[in-house]
Motif scaffolding. Structure first.
Motif, PDB file in Angstrom:
ATOM      1  N   LEU A  35     -32.814 -35.939  43.032  1.00  0.00           N
ATOM      2  CA  LEU A  35     -32.402 -36.170  44.539  1.00  0.00           C
ATOM      3  C   LEU A  35     -33.710 -35.541  45.208  1.00  0.00           C
ATOM      4  N   CYS A  36     -34.036 -34.325  45.016  1.00  0.00           N
ATOM      5  CA  CYS A  36     -35.142 -33.686  45.990  1.00  0.00           C
ATOM      6  C   CYS A  36     -36.397 -34.649  45.841  1.00  0.00           C
ATOM      7  N   ARG A  37     -36.869 -35.068  44.734  1.00  0.00           N
ATOM      8  CA  ARG A  37     -38.049 -36.060  44.661  1.00  0.00           C
ATOM      9  C   ARG A  37     -37.726 -37.303  45.677  1.00  0.00           C
ATOM     10  N   LEU A  38     -36.629 -37.857  45.379  1.00  0.00           N
ATOM     11  CA  LEU A  38     -36.358 -39.132  46.162  1.00  0.00           C
ATOM     12  C   LEU A  38     -36.395 -38.708  47.709  1.00  0.00           C
ATOM     13  N   ARG A  39     -35.446 -37.756  47.804  1.00  0.00           N
ATOM     14  CA  ARG A  39     -35.388 -37.283  49.366  1.00  0.00           C
ATOM     15  C   ARG A  39     -36.749 -37.040  49.927  1.00  0.00           C
ATOM     16  N   PHE A  40     -37.545 -36.332  49.234  1.00  0.00           N
ATOM     17  CA  PHE A  40     -38.932 -35.906  49.732  1.00  0.00           C
ATOM     18  C   PHE A  40     -39.728 -37.307  50.138  1.00  0.00           C
ATOM     19  N   ARG A  41     -39.656 -38.218  49.195  1.00  0.00           N
ATOM     20  CA  ARG A  41     -40.397 -39.573  49.512  1.00  0.00           C
ATOM     21  C   ARG A  41     -39.925 -40.381  50.641  1.00  0.00           C
ATOM     22  N   LYS A  42     -38.409 -40.260  50.898  1.00  0.00           N
ATOM     23  CA  LYS A  42     -37.871 -40.958  52.018  1.00  0.00           C
ATOM     24  C   LYS A  42     -38.379 -40.262  53.321  1.00  0.00           C
ATOM     25  N   HIS A  43     -38.297 -38.912  53.398  1.00  0.00           N
ATOM     26  CA  HIS A  43     -38.816 -38.204  54.716  1.00  0.00           C
ATOM     27  C   HIS A  43     -40.190 -38.387  54.792  1.00  0.00           C
ATOM     28  N   PHE A  44     -41.107 -38.303  53.879  1.00  0.00           N
ATOM     29  CA  PHE A  44     -42.339 -38.462  53.935  1.00  0.00           C
ATOM     30  C   PHE A  44     -42.763 -39.788  54.621  1.00  0.00           C
ATOM     31  N   LYS A 100     -38.432 -25.650  42.533  1.00  0.00           N
ATOM     32  CA  LYS A 100     -37.498 -24.839  41.942  1.00  0.00           C
ATOM     33  C   LYS A 100     -37.007 -25.713  40.462  1.00  0.00           C
ATOM     34  N   SER A 101     -37.089 -26.933  40.803  1.00  0.00           N
ATOM     35  CA  SER A 101     -36.617 -27.696  39.515  1.00  0.00           C
ATOM     36  C   SER A 101     -37.558 -27.622  38.374  1.00  0.00           C
ATOM     37  N   ALA A 102     -38.660 -27.065  38.526  1.00  0.00           N
ATOM     38  CA  ALA A 102     -39.678 -27.259  37.462  1.00  0.00           C
ATOM     39  C   ALA A 102     -38.983 -26.399  36.203  1.00  0.00           C
ATOM     40  N   ASP A 103     -38.218 -25.084  36.612  1.00  0.00           N
ATOM     41  CA  ASP A 103     -37.597 -24.036  35.621  1.00  0.00           C
ATOM     42  C   ASP A 103     -36.737 -25.099  34.610  1.00  0.00           C
ATOM     43  N   PHE A 104     -35.915 -25.680  35.331  1.00  0.00           N
ATOM     44  CA  PHE A 104     -34.882 -26.487  34.631  1.00  0.00           C
ATOM     45  C   PHE A 104     -35.506 -27.491  33.770  1.00  0.00           C
ATOM     46  N   LEU A 105     -36.484 -28.248  34.262  1.00  0.00           N
ATOM     47  CA  LEU A 105     -37.309 -29.451  33.379  1.00  0.00           C
ATOM     48  C   LEU A 105     -37.938 -28.868  32.478  1.00  0.00           C
ATOM     49  N   ARG A 106     -38.605 -27.757  32.451  1.00  0.00           N
ATOM     50  CA  ARG A 106     -39.450 -27.166  31.477  1.00  0.00           C
ATOM     51  C   ARG A 106     -38.252 -26.527  30.322  1.00  0.00           C
ATOM     52  N   SER A 107     -37.221 -26.198  30.597  1.00  0.00           N
ATOM     53  CA  SER A 107     -36.356 -25.658  29.458  1.00  0.00           C
ATOM     54  C   SER A 107     -35.363 -26.651  28.977  1.00  0.00           C
ATOM     55  N   CYS A 108     -35.311 -27.828  29.467  1.00  0.00           N
ATOM     56  CA  CYS A 108     -34.100 -28.563  28.808  1.00  0.00           C
ATOM     57  C   CYS A 108     -34.372 -29.393  27.512  1.00  0.00           C
ATOM     58  N   PHE A 109     -35.477 -29.342  27.122  1.00  0.00           N
ATOM     59  CA  PHE A 109     -35.707 -29.497  25.534  1.00  0.00           C
ATOM     60  C   PHE A 109     -36.158 -28.353  24.828  1.00  0.00           C
ATOM     61  N   ASP A 110     -35.801 -28.409  23.558  1.00  0.00           N
ATOM     62  CA  ASP A 110     -36.211 -27.120  22.668  1.00  0.00           C
ATOM     63  C   ASP A 110     -37.809 -27.138  22.650  1.00  0.00           C
ATOM     64  N   GLU A 111     -38.331 -28.425  22.524  1.00  0.00           N
ATOM     65  CA  GLU A 111     -39.799 -28.366  22.166  1.00  0.00           C
ATOM     66  C   GLU A 111     -40.675 -27.700  23.775  1.00  0.00           C
ATOM     67  N   SER A 112     -41.806 -27.000  23.529  1.00  0.00           N
ATOM     68  CA  SER A 112     -42.383 -26.562  24.697  1.00  0.00           C
ATOM     69  C   SER A 112     -43.615 -27.348  24.665  1.00  0.00           C
ATOM     70  N   THR A 167     -49.976 -32.062  35.019  1.00  0.00           N
ATOM     71  CA  THR A 167     -49.571 -32.895  36.049  1.00  0.00           C
ATOM     72  C   THR A 167     -48.102 -33.079  36.278  1.00  0.00           C
ATOM     73  N   THR A 168     -47.398 -32.426  35.643  1.00  0.00           N
ATOM     74  CA  THR A 168     -45.828 -32.513  35.676  1.00  0.00           C
ATOM     75  C   THR A 168     -44.964 -31.407  35.583  1.00  0.00           C
ATOM     76  N   ALA A 169     -43.971 -31.369  36.226  1.00  0.00           N
ATOM     77  CA  ALA A 169     -43.202 -29.957  36.454  1.00  0.00           C
ATOM     78  C   ALA A 169     -42.893 -29.519  35.115  1.00  0.00           C
ATOM     79  N   SER A 170     -42.402 -30.324  34.077  1.00  0.00           N
ATOM     80  CA  SER A 170     -42.000 -30.278  32.926  1.00  0.00           C
ATOM     81  C   SER A 170     -42.855 -29.858  31.703  1.00  0.00           C
ATOM     82  N   GLY A 171     -44.277 -30.234  32.189  1.00  0.00           N
ATOM     83  CA  GLY A 171     -45.296 -29.736  31.309  1.00  0.00           C
ATOM     84  C   GLY A 171     -45.796 -30.737  30.244  1.00  0.00           C
TER      85      GLY A 171
END
Lengths: 663, 112
Positions: free
Chosen positions: A243-252, A286-298, A307-311
């Motif tokens: 949502l924050c990514r889509l909204r950013f694009r809309k507002h931009f 802020k979403s970066a923390d969640f995206l990095r941790s959602c899978f076990d593999e780092s 170049t991505t939040a998840s790494g």
């Protein structure tokens, strides 16, 4: 010559069949010339060439060498073409059959596109950055994937909008790569509907977020909605991240549309959208923390470089596929900005755009010039500067609203009534209007370009002054007659002549100061630079003071009926603050000049001659453009030497040993 | 057919058949200057341009060159083309070299 694409049987050795696909013409055939050429080569002497009369060895050096990776962009790399890459699964749709992974990878693509966009804005070609995305290159095939499709659509529309702003500004800066799209698909059918498509997707995800929150709080929602992805623990995190990514694009996109509206009508709405953009960017970070941790593999490697939040590396990007489109020669290798730096870039861009949007569109040229100079101190990038320029100069008028003669009229302290005077149709006054317009455009360019242009510009201002003075003398050489209109014309000339001089010295001052910002002067040259600044500032202060006296007279004449109160008389004798400020600069420049000159004259260590140019040669190099335009008059290397040769510290005030070495 | 024409090109002489230097390959190649030349290279691409220069090593310079290239590794497939301008093709990557030849010229060559 074959104009249409023809089909051929691929066989490296089967030359005849390939040749059939490139017919010579209707009446000719291809004849094998290799035996003849070989015989000729054997017959040539060493160093001998076979060439025609139009051959030029120097020009031939610019020929592209085939199979040289630095010059031949057609060398086949991974895939022969975009279509082959797609057929081999380089950009799968959907990205994964597992909806959780699909969503995660889509977010990676969104993040990488943001990083590419920032890299592009910073000065790289759009083909190597944003359009290295295979999904973007064949946007129609993303239609089954609503999220990717809507995002790609808005990216494409945004890029097109930004290219159009920068092209319209036509600042011709070094970042020329920006506006060259080399036939990339920037124009899409139906991109005007991109916002409604995006809104639809946003709406769906909002409902999915509400649904998953309701589930977690054990409330039941009436609607039966399919979740975003298959892992209920990750649903909320992914919904929010999207949502924050889509909204950013809309507002931009809204920011760009609002700022495009003429005469600054959309600036307030733009500010609101800028504020929303900044909020969404915070959520994205802020979403970066969640995206990095959602899978076990780092992920491997330093997260800050990714170049991505998840790494994770994004799927569906290949900069080489486009190399044939971007230019005849291969582009130089570039590094896409890291995701963190990309977000920082957009935060800065939005802050710069906000400064522009908060500007009050002051009709006074002096305030405008101060605003632009101040704005440039924050070192805004190309996109922000183009927006400023387009706001200032539209349809040949200031802010698209005020004709330049009226602006000059006000700046030259002429009464309001003269702004519509016919004299503005005079060739010289028309040219003067153009000069003011060009000055504003130049002041919006980057520092290096700006200084170069300002230096050349001085000549134009000098010439217009001479032209106006000549016209004035031709018409009013004799004592003025009694005609009222002639009096007005004379007054216009006088005021404007004075104003042109003041502006010319202001430009000279900017030219010299920019040299410090660009670190163009070596420390040994500071003395002469401050001296020249001092000379220019004295003239600038003189003209400014005269200008203010003249404007005060004009104001006084308006209020003729009132008696001069003691307060008015006191105000008259006070020096206006603007002039006082310039006098401060003058004192500083003079002090620095004398101090540096004294140091050089008295302390041996400062006096070493350069093994390269002499001081006089450096003087000429630095101030050539100013000297050529006689700004100011009667200033030369000799006068500089005269002023500074005898500078000394008075020994009684200072306690130092002139024979000691100061390293 | 092509091979015959190729050999005929080596024997190409002035139509008025004057001095023996006209059979010199260097002179004959000089006559090919400004003619359209199609050079095939080892990675499968073709370059069509005006013959501009040749050196002793066999490197060729073409003017107003168009590059032809397949869009797939496998067959059949359409060919893409794009304009490159002045191009130097080193002899090490050349695979073939053809010059366009009018049918009449071919016939007259066969006569010679």
């Amino acid at each position: 010559m074959a104009d249409k694409p023809v089909y051929e049987e691929a066989s490296i050795d089967g030359q005849p069949s390939k040749l059939a696909s490139i017919p010579a013409s209707d009446t000719t055939v291809w004849a094998d010339a290799s035996p003849l050429l070989q015989a000729a080569c054997a017959g040539l002497r060493d160093g001998e060439l076979i060439h025609g009369d139009n051959f030029n060895l120097f020009a031939a050096m610019s020929a592209l060498e085939i199979m040289d990776p630095k010059m031949d962009s057609g060398i086949v790399c991974t895939y022969y073409s975009i279509d082959e890459a797609i057929e081999n699964g380089a950009a799968p749709i959907p990205i994964s059959l597992d909806s959780t992974i699909d969503v995660c990878r889509t977010i990676d693509i969104m993040d990488h596109l943001l990083a590419c966009e920032a890299a592009w804005h910073k000065g790289h070609s759009v083909a190597q950055t944003v359009f290295s995305c295979i999904y973007l290159l064949r946007l129609d095939r993303t239609a089954p994937h609503a999220l990717l499709h809507s995002y790609c659509r808005i990216i494409r529309a945004t890029c097109k909008a930004v290219v159009s702003v920068v092209s319209d500004a036509r600042t011709h800066e070094e970042e020329d790569l920006f506006t060259l799209t080399y036939g990339l698909p920037l124009n899409g059918d139906g991109d005007d509907k991109c916002l409604s498509i995006l809104n639809a997707v946003e709406e769906t995800i909002s409902r999915q977020l509400r649904a998953c929150k309701a589930t977690s709080s054990k409330r039941r929602l009436p609607e039966d909605l399919e979740p975003l992805q298959s892992n209920p623990n990750l649903e909320e995190g992914f919904c929010k991240a999207l949502l924050c990514r889509l909204r950013f694009r809309k507002h931009f996109f809204h920011v760009l549309s609002c700022m495009k509206r003429p005469q600054g009508r959309g600036l307030e709405s733009a500010r609101k959208n800028i504020a929303s953009c900044l909020t969404e960017l915070e959520s994205i970070l802020k979403s970066a923390d969640f995206l990095r941790s959602c899978f076990d593999e780092s992920c491997e490697g330093d997260i800050d470089d990714k170049t991505t939040a998840s790494g994770f590396e994004p799927i569906g990007f290949d900069a080489m596929l486009n190399s044939r489109l971007s230019a005849p020669t291969p582009p130089r290798a570039i590094k896409i900005l890291s995701w963190k730096k990309a977000v920082e870039y957009f935060v800065k861009l939005l802050h710069d755009l906000d400064v522009i949007c908060s500007y009050s569109l002051d009709p006074h040229l002096e305030s405008l010039l101060r605003f632009v100079v101040q704005f440039q101190k924050s070192q805004p990038d190309l996109v922000a500067r183009s927006h400023l320029q387009l706001l200032l100069v539209q349809d040949g008028k200031l802010y698209g609203r005020d004709p330049f003669f009226a602006v000059i009229n006000k700046a030259a302290a002429l009464p309001e009534a003269t702004k519509n005077h016919d004299i503005q149709k005079n060739e010289s006054f028309l040219q003067l209007g153009m000069l003011v317009m060009n000055l504003l455009k130049i002041l919006c360019t980057n520092a290096a370009w700006q200084r170069r242009k300002l230096g050349k510009f001085l000549q134009d201002w000098r010439v217009i002054y001479v032209q106006l003075e000549l016209a004035f003398r031709n018409e009013y050489g004799e004592v003025s007659s009694s005609s009222n209109d002639e009096n007005t014309c004379m007054k216009i000339f006088q005021h404007i002549l004075l104003w042109v001089e003041e502006q010319t010295f202001w430009i000279a001052f900017r030219f010299l100061i920019l040299g410090f910002e660009l670190e163009l002067y070596s420390t040994g040259e500071y003395c002469m630079v401050y001296w020249y600044l001092y000379a220019v500032l004295i003239k600038l202060a003189e003209k400014t003071h005269l200008m203010m006296a003249v404007s005060h007279d004009t104001a006084k004449r308006k209020g003729k009926k009132k008696k001069d109160s003691p307060k008015d008389l006191a105000r008259e004798s006070r020096i206006p603050p603007a002039v006082l400020f310039l006098q401060c600069y003058i004192c500083l420049a003079e002090g620095l000049t004398m101090m540096l000159a004294a140091l050089r004259n008295e302390i041996p260590v400062f006096h070493g001659p350069s093994p390269f140019n002499t001081e006089q040669e450096k003087f000429v190099q630095h101030f050539e453009l100013l000297q050529r335009a006689c700004i100011p008059d009667h200033v030369s290397y000799l006068s500089y030497k005269e002023s500074t040769t005898h500078a000394r510290f008075s020994i009684s005030h200072l306690h130092f040993d002139p024979d000691a070495s100061y390293v | 057919m092509e091979q015959e024409v190729g050999e005929s090109l080596i024997q190409l002489g002035n139509s008025d058949g004057s001095n023996s230097s006209s059979s010199d390959p260097v002179t004959r190649v000089r006559k090919l200057l400004f003619r359209r030349m199609l050079v095939g290279i080892k990675d499968g691409r073709f370059f069509l341009g005006t013959f501009h220069c040749l050196d002793k090593q066999g490197n060729i310079i073409l003017q107003d060159t168009i590059e032809y290239r397949s869009t797939r590794r496998s067959s059949p497939c359409p060919m893409e083309q794009r304009c490159l301008g002045l191009v130097l093709i080193p002899s090490s990557c050349q695979n073939s070299c053809h010059v366009d030849c009018s049918v009449e010229e071919q016939l007259s060559l066969l006569k010679v």
